[in-house]
Design an enzyme around this catalytic site. Structure first.
Site: not given
Length: 403
Positions: A220-221, A247, A341, A344
């Site tokens: 993600s991030t 994401h 973050m 998930d």
């Protein structure tokens, strides 16, 4: 604690003011300056020494692309977050910005600002706290961690929902009483509890690790540039198909796959529903679609996409992919969880490990946000923690040794 300092560059006064209000409304960060084009931005950087720059792409005199080229040529290391339009052209230019060294991007509010502002605000605060906070700490300054902002964002969202359902007065009383209760619990626990952390849970696999037939990555991030590093140096002889959940908003994943395909020795593409998994292919989950694996005829495995509800606040969700890997491949696959973050992917990476799959997690030092890999590690789902610089070689070695 010091504030993370933010410099905004956009030729729209409306957008500069909107972004400023979001930042100034968040604890622990502040706007130190604004610029209306890249040339003015260059003049302000040495005066203001920001921790992060929020950058528009289309501007007069010097646009975002031109500024990023200047930044690269002059060795400016301040992280840059791109303000991108969601149009197809915007996606292509945004990927070019990432190739030139931008850290990440958010999409500008589209249509009615009131509809998109909450989502934009949460994404923006997360990225500022992650990239700007990391930069500030690298410069020896003390700022709040991204975990604080993640908690603050989720708490604000919860309080907003309470006020909608209960009414403002009743919700405010409930929120205040809960804060007092939580404060008393924290005070007692800090006095009574041992400072030692509980040990990481150990998972005993149901079976030994087998040959690796497929690889799944959840991220993600910090993911766009981390994946660029991994796929730039992945083994060109790797045969196993790789499925990736990054994401990312709908409208950007096709261009993201295309940008990775330019630098990766394997074939990288946006996944399509129903296609067979092929050797030496990387499949990027489309924005707003879950991706999972399904057994087909004659031993073939198929890519499936769905728009089932979000899981862990995301679609695509790494947990959806990892759950299917555990079910279809059991111990004959590799699961990788990287910077991001939240949590998930953590639950079902642990399930993959329980089934006997091989698993890797990005380490804390090299993660932009040590959230997803941290939770997975603490749940016992990570066999080995790996630095980003070593992730491609580690994946390649496991795939080669267990093919």
């Amino acid at each position: 604690m010091e504030d993370i300092s933010v410099l905004i560059c956009d030729d729209s006064a409306l957008m500069r003011n909107l972004i400023s209000r979001i930042i100034d409304g968040a604890d622990g960060m502040k706007v130190v300056g604004k610029a209306f084009d890249g040339q003015f931005l260059i003049e302000k950087i040495p005066q203001l020494n920001p921790d992060i720059i929020i950058l528009d792409i289309e501007m007069p005199k010097m646009n975002g692309i031109e500024f990023l080229k200047y930044r690269k040529e002059h060795g400016i290391d301040i992280p840059v977050i791109i303000l991108s339009s969601i149009a197809e052209k915007g996606a292509s230019v945004t990927m070019q910005c990432l190739e030139l060294g931008a850290s990440d991007f958010i999409t500008k509010p589209n249509g009615s600002v009131s509809v998109d502002i909450s989502s934009v605000a949460e994404n923006l605060i997360e990225l500022i706290s992650s990239y700007g906070g990391q930069y500030a700490r690298r410069k020896g300054r003390s700022v709040r961690s991204s975990d604080f902002y993640s908690h603050s964002i989720s708490e604000r969202s919860f309080e907003k929902k309470l006020r909608t359902t209960m009414g403002a007065e009743a919700a405010n009383k409930f929120i205040e009483s809960e804060k007092e209760h939580r404060s008393s619990i924290l005070t007692r626990s800090s006095i009574l509890d041992s400072p030692a952390k509980s040990s990481t849970p150990s998972i005993t696999p149901l079976r030994d690790g087998g040959r690796i037939e497929a690889i799944a990555i959840g991220i993600s991030t910090g993911g766009p540039n981390a994946l660029r590093e991994v796929f730039r140096t992945i083994d060109a002889n790797l045969k196993q198909p790789i499925l990736v959940v990054q994401h990312m908003p709908a409208g950007f994943t096709r261009e993201f796959a295309n940008s990775l395909d330019k630098i990766c020795p394997l074939t990288v593409k946006e996944a399509e529903d129903g296609e067979n998994l092929e050797a030496a292919h990387v499949y990027i989950a489309p924005g707003n679609y879950h991706i999972f694996v399904e057994s087909g005829s004659f031993g073939k495995k198929k890519v499936r996409l769905s728009q089932e509800p979000q899981r862990n606040g995301h679609r695509p969700s790494a947990d959806v992919l990892f759950e299917s890997m555990a079910k279809v491949y059991q111990n004959r696959c590799l699961g990788v969880i990287m910077t991001g973050m939240g949590k998930d992917g953590a639950q079902y990476l642990a399930e993959m490990r329980r089934q006997g799959a091989w698993t890797l997690g990005q380490d804390e030092k090299s993660s932009i946000v040590y959230g997803m890999p941290k939770v997975a590690f603490e749940m016992g789902g990570v066999q080995k923690q790996v630095a980003l610089s070593q992730m491609a070689s580690e994946i390649s070695a496991l795939a080669r040794d267990h093919k």
